[in-house]
Scaffold this motif. Structure first.
Motif, PDB file in Angstrom:
ATOM      1  N   TYR A   2      -2.917  22.218  58.308  1.00 15.67           N
ATOM      2  CA  TYR A   2      -4.243  22.499  58.886  1.00 15.67           C
ATOM      3  C   TYR A   2      -4.963  23.621  58.152  1.00 15.67           C
ATOM      4  N   LYS A   3      -4.887  23.625  56.838  1.00 12.85           N
ATOM      5  CA  LYS A   3      -5.567  24.639  56.037  1.00 12.85           C
ATOM      6  C   LYS A   3      -6.843  24.047  55.429  1.00 12.85           C
ATOM      7  N   LYS A   4      -7.963  24.420  55.999  1.00 10.24           N
ATOM      8  CA  LYS A   4      -9.246  23.844  55.547  1.00 10.24           C
ATOM      9  C   LYS A   4      -9.571  24.214  54.113  1.00 10.24           C
TER      10      LYS A   4
ATOM     11  N   VAL B  45     -13.599  17.729  59.465  1.00 14.52           N
ATOM     12  CA  VAL B  45     -13.172  18.805  58.566  1.00 14.52           C
ATOM     13  C   VAL B  45     -14.155  18.945  57.400  1.00 14.52           C
TER      14      VAL B  45
ATOM     15  N   GLY C 196     -10.834  13.782  59.146  1.00 12.70           N
ATOM     16  CA  GLY C 196     -11.431  14.238  57.888  1.00 12.70           C
ATOM     17  C   GLY C 196     -12.945  14.349  57.950  1.00 12.70           C
TER      18      GLY C 196
ATOM     19  N   SER D 125      -1.231  19.949  54.597  1.00 15.82           N
ATOM     20  CA  SER D 125      -1.233  21.367  54.203  1.00 15.82           C
ATOM     21  C   SER D 125      -0.985  22.308  55.373  1.00 15.82           C
TER      22      SER D 125
ATOM     23  N   GLN E 256      -9.916  18.166  65.724  1.00 17.29           N
ATOM     24  CA  GLN E 256      -8.509  18.421  65.385  1.00 17.29           C
ATOM     25  C   GLN E 256      -7.640  18.518  66.631  1.00 17.29           C
TER      26      GLN E 256
ATOM     27  N   VAL F 296      -8.164  21.812  51.720  1.00 16.71           N
ATOM     28  CA  VAL F 296      -8.921  20.552  51.705  1.00 16.71           C
ATOM     29  C   VAL F 296     -10.140  20.680  50.798  1.00 16.71           C
TER      30      VAL F 296
ATOM     31  N   PHE G  62      -5.533  17.803  55.085  1.00 15.16           N
ATOM     32  CA  PHE G  62      -5.582  18.794  56.157  1.00 15.16           C
ATOM     33  C   PHE G  62      -4.278  18.816  56.940  1.00 15.16           C
TER      34      PHE G  62
ATOM     35  N   TYR H 276     -15.465  20.073  64.556  1.00 13.11           N
ATOM     36  CA  TYR H 276     -14.161  20.220  63.904  1.00 13.11           C
ATOM     37  C   TYR H 276     -13.076  20.638  64.897  1.00 13.11           C
TER      38      TYR H 276
END
Length: 780
Positions: A651-653, A547, A544, A649, A363, A656, A646, A359
């Protein structure tokens, strides 16, 4: 890989090493090792004093205290408490070293030729050497007035028959091989019998002598004197002397093993009656309880040494960044390979670390390489996170020396103060301010080093410290951060004209896109040639994928970590849910296929998949249900939508997961988890010894056929699986063969039960008939 070589160091913690010895007196920091057994045994454990040249950190003391060890009869627990330090002269240190070396040589290799002699050097040297003392403690009721160390036992070696005796009777008329001694010196001692070459622990004096009768069972009886003359060729000269009660030396095992060892069968030959004149005293006085307690010390000290290695690695990490206070037991788990067969190994943490690393790197590549396509991104991530790359990074940061990869062998344990092995310690600088010592080099598979790198990442993740994990990843040489980089979308029309944004948001737990263009991109296949549509979903799919993998892995870890699931089962649960088949079924269930922007060719493939799953229950989408072709585009869009949320938002896991989770529910649980049919069949055949054959695949009419044959209990089970690709065909064949085997085994079990029932019925009827016959004979 060859540039690093196969020889990797093995570190000894500096806390157990001494470098100088010229002082008139030596200060040792002391700790009382309180042992407690939860089993019944004729011999009880006694406390032992551990004396070190360095103080132990309170975290080491707290972690070691309460540790339990699997010993043959049950559990042995340890408590460690700090006591007053002591000052010892070099001569006193030599006496302590001579005592512990003699005792451990007796326990680890009960061979008289291996025992200490006048030629042994127990002095403190000037070169680095393992230096700590293990000394018997006095009885608890004697500690208030005397030293906590039992110096009488420490001074029991070398034994001298001329040493003073504290016995009130002063009866020094017992003849032994090496002189004449008072009987009190024989009540607790270690002796050697030259005629048999065996070392015994003497636990008392019996009321038998050489003229007493020895019962040899079916071989008859004779006196002890007659036995030794006829069977050993020895004439007892002092047959009036009372015999000694001796027992064989305790076996020393590896008490760190995960699985409890089988209980040892106590042999009658362990205990013998010994004529004193045949015995040569090695140590006196030393109690059987002390010797029994010392038999557990190699495992305990190996455990302490392992904790210290983990503690030193933790300090090195703290020098470079400031993560949360990761417990040393987590660090120890991360550096312990499964081959050690201990309660802790890195498998669980390695799974967490692997997922987070994928992850973190994914990213980073996504946001810093916005012009690269999915293929280039995947290739670069594979290069950065490959085992070879992690191996090189681990070696560059000197991690191999900290790794524990072998099952502990007590016979190979380095006895402190014993110089017979000529163990040379080499000082090595492992960080800017930390030195450690290398005791040897060893071969190590590159994958183990790569796994440990991932497991150390997992150690931080397991305590919910992603910042610490990112700092560690950067420390080993992989540049990652959590900075938010604006993402450019390439659409010139209203997203609502291309997809039903509101309907799709309702499927995603009512998540509201700030940038709906991202949703359009997530649903656009590369085959779509409409001029008003921008990029396809492949970049978002790449993001994705990583993530979702991390989110689902962490969900299972947090949800079920307290249920003591094996690392293998944890990995199985993860693989059940994180795969294209699962995602494709989820997409069909949510009818996402109706919103994918693609050409007619892809549309037909999607329609073929939808038709193929019409007869499947989609109440759950996990598992291995698909037996026909499925279009991977369906799986891709689940991942691309996750990537879109992701980015949208910030980058707020967690956002998701809350949005995608409804599409994947119900998630697999330990109760509903099933292994992949291919793996399940292979494991069954390995366990039961079944013969499994896989015939070569045949490709015909766009269909692959794979035949699997298993011979189980003399019966051949065979099935041919047919599907669009080899993997699915193998899965279908394996699933059907498993059914056949289970049905046959079930029938066999039922038949055995019927036979048992018939046998019991027959016996019952016979007994009833016999009883009736006896009754009529007696009363008629």
């Amino acid at each position: 890989m060859e540039e690093f070589g196969n020889d990797h160091p093995c570190y000894v913690p500096s806390q157990l090493v001494n470098c100088s010895s010229n002082a008139c007196s030596v200060k040792y920091h002391c700790y009382l090792m309180e042992l407690k057994q939860d089993f019944k045994c004729k011999v009880s454990v006694h406390d032992i004093v551990l004396a070190l040249r360095s103080e132990l950190d309170s975290e080491i003391i707290d972690t070691l205290s309460g540790t339990s060890f699997n010993v043959p009869k049950g559990k042995l627990s340890l408590n460690l408490t700090r006591i007053e330090p002591i000052q010892l002269s070099p001569e006193k240190v030599e006496s302590c070293r001579k005592f512990q070396t003699t005792l451990f040589r007796i326990l680890l290799n009960p061979d008289i030729s291996k025992l200490t002699s006048v030629s042994d050097d127990f002095s403190l040297g000037d070169n680095p050497e393992i230096d700590y003392l293990l000394l018997p403690a006095t009885d608890k009721d004697q500690r208030h007035s005397n030293s906590i160390i039992d110096w009488k036992s420490v001074n029991s070696v070398p034994f001298s028959s001329e040493s003073t005796c504290e016995c009130k009777d002063h009866v020094c008329d017992v003849r032994i091989q090496n002189g004449s001694v008072c009987s009190c010196k024989l009540e607790n001692c270690v002796v050697y019998t030259p005629h048999s070459g065996i070392i015994y622990i003497v636990t008392g004096i019996m009321e038998l002598n050489g003229n007493s009768i020895l019962n040899r069972g079916c071989k008859g009886t004779c006196t002890y004197k007659e036995y030794y003359k006829n069977h050993c060729g020895i004439e007892l000269c002092f047959e009036q002397q009372f015999l000694l009660y001796g027992r064989r030396v305790f076996k020393v095992g590896n008490y760190l093993l995960k699985d409890r060892q089988k209980k040892e069968k106590v042999s009658k030959k362990n205990s013998v009656e010994l004529p004193p004149e045949l015995c040569s005293v090695i140590m006196s006085p030393v109690s059987v309880n002390t010797i029994y307690s010392f038999s557990f010390i190699p495992s305990i000290m190996h455990w302490l040494e392992s904790l210290l290695v983990a503690f030193n690695l933790k300090r090195i990490l703290l020098d470079h960044f400031t993560p949360k206070d990761v417990p040393i037991i987590k660090v120890l788990q991360a550096i312990t390979a499964k081959e050690c067969s201990e309660a802790y190994d890195y498998d669980y943490l390695e799974t967490l670390g692997d997922s987070f690393l994928k992850y973190a790197v994914g990213q980073q590549l996504f946001k810093t390489n916005q012009n690269d396509r999915e293929g280039a991104l995947s290739k670069e991530r594979e290069r950065v996170t490959s085992n070879v790359a992690l191996f090189k990074n681990g070696c560059s940061n000197k991690l191999p020396g900290f790794i524990r990869k072998e099952e502990f062998d007590p016979k190979q344990w380095n006895i402190p103060g014993d110089k017979s092995k000529s163990l040379l310690l080499k000082e090595e600088l492992v960080s800017d301010r930390k030195n450690i010592y290398v005791c040897r080099t060893r071969e190590m598979d590159f994958k183990i080093i790569a796994d440990v790198v991932e497991a150390l990442i997992g150690a931080f993740i397991s305590i919910d410290d992603e910042e610490g994990a990112l700092s560690f990843i950067n420390w080993i040489g992989i540049n990652v951060d959590t900075n938010i980089v604006p993402y450019e979308t390439h659409l010139s029309v209203d997203p609502g004209n291309l997809v039903d944004v509101k309907l799709l948001e309702s499927l995603l737990n009512n998540y509201r896109f700030k940038d709906p263009y991202l949703l359009v991109e997530a649903l656009t296949h590369s085959s779509c040639k409409r001029p008003e549509v921008g990029r396809c979903y492949e970049r978002l799919e790449f993001l994705g994928d990583a993530v979702l993998d991390n989110l689902i892995t962490m969900h299972f870890y947090k949800e079920y970590s307290n249920e003591k699931l094996s690392s293998e089962f944890f990995t199985t649960m993860r693989s059940i849910s994180v795969n294209n088949e699962c995602y494709a079924l989820s997409a069909v269930k949510a009818k996402l296929h109706e919103h994918i922007l693609c050409d007619s060719v892809v549309e037909n493939k999607i329609a073929q998949t939808v038709k193929g799953v019409e007869n499947l229950s989609l109440e759950s989408t996990f598992g291995w249900e698909l037996e026909t072709y499925f279009c991977e585009v369906l799986a891709d869009v689940i991942e691309s939508i996750a990537g879109a949320i992701f980015v949208d938002s910030g980058y707020k896991k967690e956002v998701v997961f809350e949005s995608i989770k409804p599409l994947l529910e119900p998630l697999v649980t330990p109760e509903t988890a099933r292994k992949h049919p291919i793996n399940e069949l292979i494991e069954l055949c390995q366990k039961e010894g079944y013969n499994r054959k896989e015939h070569r695949q045949i490709r015909k009419n766009n269909e692959t056929s794979v035949t699997i044959e298993v011979v189980a209990n003399g019966i051949t089970h065979q099935h041919t699986g047919r599907a669009f690709n080899k993997v699915t065909a193998r899965k279908v064949a394996s699933k059907e063969v498993l059914k056949l085997i289970k049905v046959n085994n079930g029938s066999k079990l039922l038949m055995n039960r019927r036979r048992s029932f018939l046998l019991l019925s027959t016996v019952f009827l016979f007994c009833w008939f016999l009883n009736e016959m006896i009754y009529h004979l007696v009363y008629n």
